[in-house]
Write a protein that holds these residues in place. Sequence first.
Motif, short mmCIF file in Angstrom:
data_model
loop_
_atom_site.label_atom_id
_atom_site.label_comp_id
_atom_site.label_asym_id
_atom_site.label_seq_id
_atom_site.Cartn_x
_atom_site.Cartn_y
_atom_site.Cartn_z
N HIS A 141 88.99 -37.30 66.40
CA HIS A 141 89.47 -37.05 67.77
C HIS A 141 88.45 -36.28 68.59
CE1 HIS A 141 93.34 -38.73 66.85
NE2 HIS A 141 93.52 -37.88 65.86
N GLY A 142 87.18 -36.60 68.41
CA GLY A 142 86.13 -35.98 69.20
C GLY A 142 85.76 -34.58 68.78
N GLU A 143 86.45 -34.05 67.77
CA GLU A 143 86.13 -32.69 67.31
C GLU A 143 85.42 -32.74 65.98
OE1 GLU A 143 89.34 -29.84 67.23
OE2 GLU A 143 89.87 -30.44 69.28
N GLN A 144 84.43 -31.86 65.85
CA GLN A 144 83.71 -31.76 64.60
C GLN A 144 84.68 -31.47 63.45
OE1 GLN A 144 80.81 -28.40 64.31
NE2 GLN A 144 79.39 -30.09 64.63
N LEU A 145 84.43 -32.10 62.32
CA LEU A 145 85.28 -31.85 61.15
C LEU A 145 85.20 -30.38 60.76
CD1 LEU A 145 84.25 -34.87 58.89
CD2 LEU A 145 86.35 -34.64 60.22
N SER A 146 86.29 -29.86 60.24
CA SER A 146 86.26 -28.49 59.72
C SER A 146 85.61 -28.52 58.33
CB SER A 146 87.68 -27.95 59.63
OG SER A 146 88.39 -28.68 58.64
N PRO A 147 85.12 -27.36 57.87
CA PRO A 147 84.51 -27.32 56.53
C PRO A 147 85.45 -27.88 55.45
CG PRO A 147 84.07 -25.28 57.69
CD PRO A 147 85.01 -26.07 58.56
N GLU A 148 86.74 -27.56 55.53
CA GLU A 148 87.69 -28.01 54.50
C GLU A 148 87.84 -29.53 54.47
OE1 GLU A 148 88.95 -25.91 57.12
OE2 GLU A 148 87.89 -24.35 56.02
N HIS A 149 87.64 -30.15 55.64
CA HIS A 149 87.81 -31.60 55.72
C HIS A 149 86.48 -32.35 55.60
CE1 HIS A 149 92.08 -31.64 56.29
NE2 HIS A 149 92.02 -30.87 57.35
N GLY A 150 85.42 -31.62 55.24
CA GLY A 150 84.19 -32.33 54.89
C GLY A 150 82.98 -32.09 55.75
N PHE A 151 83.05 -31.15 56.69
CA PHE A 151 81.89 -30.85 57.52
C PHE A 151 80.65 -30.63 56.66
CE2 PHE A 151 79.08 -27.63 59.36
CZ PHE A 151 78.75 -28.21 60.56
N PRO A 152 79.50 -31.21 56.98
CA PRO A 152 79.23 -31.93 58.22
C PRO A 152 79.47 -33.43 58.14
CG PRO A 152 77.17 -31.59 57.04
CD PRO A 152 78.25 -30.94 56.21
N LEU A 153 79.73 -33.96 56.94
CA LEU A 153 79.79 -35.41 56.82
C LEU A 153 80.71 -35.82 55.69
CD1 LEU A 153 78.31 -37.91 58.06
CD2 LEU A 153 76.78 -37.82 56.10
N ARG A 154 81.62 -36.75 55.99
CA ARG A 154 82.48 -37.28 54.93
C ARG A 154 82.62 -38.79 55.10
NH1 ARG A 154 88.44 -35.65 55.08
NH2 ARG A 154 88.47 -37.10 53.33
N LEU A 155 82.95 -39.45 54.02
CA LEU A 155 83.22 -40.87 54.10
C LEU A 155 84.71 -41.08 54.34
CD1 LEU A 155 82.06 -43.78 53.75
CD2 LEU A 155 82.77 -43.63 51.36
N VAL A 156 85.05 -42.05 55.20
CA VAL A 156 86.44 -42.47 55.36
C VAL A 156 86.49 -43.99 55.22
CG1 VAL A 156 88.45 -42.52 56.87
CG2 VAL A 156 86.92 -40.55 56.94
N VAL A 157 87.32 -44.45 54.31
CA VAL A 157 87.52 -45.89 54.10
C VAL A 157 89.03 -46.12 54.14
CG1 VAL A 157 86.86 -47.88 52.67
CG2 VAL A 157 85.58 -45.75 52.46
N PRO A 158 89.57 -46.37 55.34
CA PRO A 158 91.04 -46.34 55.50
C PRO A 158 91.82 -47.28 54.59
CG PRO A 158 89.96 -46.32 57.64
CD PRO A 158 88.88 -46.57 56.62
N HIS A 159 91.24 -48.40 54.17
CA HIS A 159 92.03 -49.33 53.33
C HIS A 159 92.00 -48.94 51.85
CE1 HIS A 159 87.99 -51.08 52.96
NE2 HIS A 159 88.42 -51.73 51.91
N LEU A 160 91.28 -47.89 51.51
CA LEU A 160 91.24 -47.40 50.13
C LEU A 160 91.83 -46.00 50.07
CD1 LEU A 160 87.64 -48.55 49.10
CD2 LEU A 160 89.79 -49.82 48.88
N TYR A 161 92.34 -45.60 48.91
CA TYR A 161 92.91 -44.25 48.77
C TYR A 161 91.84 -43.19 49.02
CZ TYR A 161 97.29 -46.19 47.12
OH TYR A 161 98.48 -46.86 47.06
N GLY A 162 92.34 -42.00 49.37
CA GLY A 162 91.49 -40.90 49.82
C GLY A 162 90.37 -40.50 48.88
N TYR A 163 90.59 -40.65 47.57
CA TYR A 163 89.52 -40.22 46.63
C TYR A 163 88.27 -41.07 46.77
CZ TYR A 163 91.28 -44.04 43.66
OH TYR A 163 91.68 -45.27 43.19
N LYS A 164 88.40 -42.24 47.44
CA LYS A 164 87.23 -43.09 47.69
C LYS A 164 86.44 -42.59 48.90
CE LYS A 164 87.66 -46.48 44.57
NZ LYS A 164 86.60 -46.70 43.56
N GLY A 165 86.88 -41.48 49.49
CA GLY A 165 86.21 -40.93 50.67
C GLY A 165 85.69 -39.52 50.42
N PRO A 166 84.54 -39.41 49.76
CA PRO A 166 83.99 -38.08 49.48
C PRO A 166 83.78 -37.25 50.74
CG PRO A 166 82.80 -39.73 48.22
CD PRO A 166 83.70 -40.47 49.17
N LYS A 167 84.14 -35.98 50.65
CA LYS A 167 83.79 -35.02 51.69
C LYS A 167 82.43 -34.42 51.33
CE LYS A 167 87.94 -32.87 51.13
NZ LYS A 167 89.11 -32.02 51.48
#
Length: 212
Positions: A141-167
Amino acid sequence: MWDFSVTKRDVQPSFGRVPAPGQRVAKSWFTQHYGPVPRFHPGRWEFRVFGATAIPRKHVLTFKEFQKLPTSRLSGDIHCVTKWTWPNNNWGGVLVSTLLDIAPPAADVTHVMVWAEYGYSANLRISDVMSGQAIFATHNHGEQLSPEHGFPLRLVVPHLYGYKGPKWVRGIEYMVGDRRGFWEERGYHNLGEVRRERRYSYEEDPGEGPDF
Ligand SMILES: Nc1nc2c(c(=O)[nH]1)N[C@H]1C(S)=C(S)[C@@H](COP(=O)(O)O)O[C@H]1N2
Ligand SMILES: [Mo]
């Protein structure tokens, strides 16, 4: 043949919307990860592209270089295997497909391993990240990710479960065969597709079904 009548759950044909099969919508965005939240050191951070690259060399990007890559947006949920879903996200960042164009894999690459701080990893089929359905996100939503959610970079793959998206992602490895990542080695499903509820590898698998 995959028959939806075998599951008692209400399977939604549009799995990208909630409720996805077997999921509940969370009231707030939980954080879920193994181990501590790493500290970000901009001067030391680098993003490595390695393994079976088309040009046989490693590509190493500093944080400044990574920030100059073309950015895109992707909307999509986080579905944790533990059954919570965080919906209505508007991710900003660099599509994996953009990176594949810039640092192409060799022709025989079938899978990638996405590597994060402390050696966390997730294996993905190249087809799961190829055509714009996976993003190395820096923003939501235009805001930098917080450290807990993976700042500065995380993978998001919406059709796969969350563990497939490393923070806290630090690199991608191109592979000519499959290898299990961190949670995949610990019993989480090797493929993890949300619409097929492939959560754990020891559960009965509904098998291949139609794409819808
Ligand atoms: N580095 C790292 N990334 C990770 C994890 C982890 O343990 N370590 N857990 C994953 C899991 S299981 C989920 S559901 C999502 C949750 O993302 P969130 O904490 O931003 O909600 O992060 C994923 N990324
Ligand atoms: Mo998860």
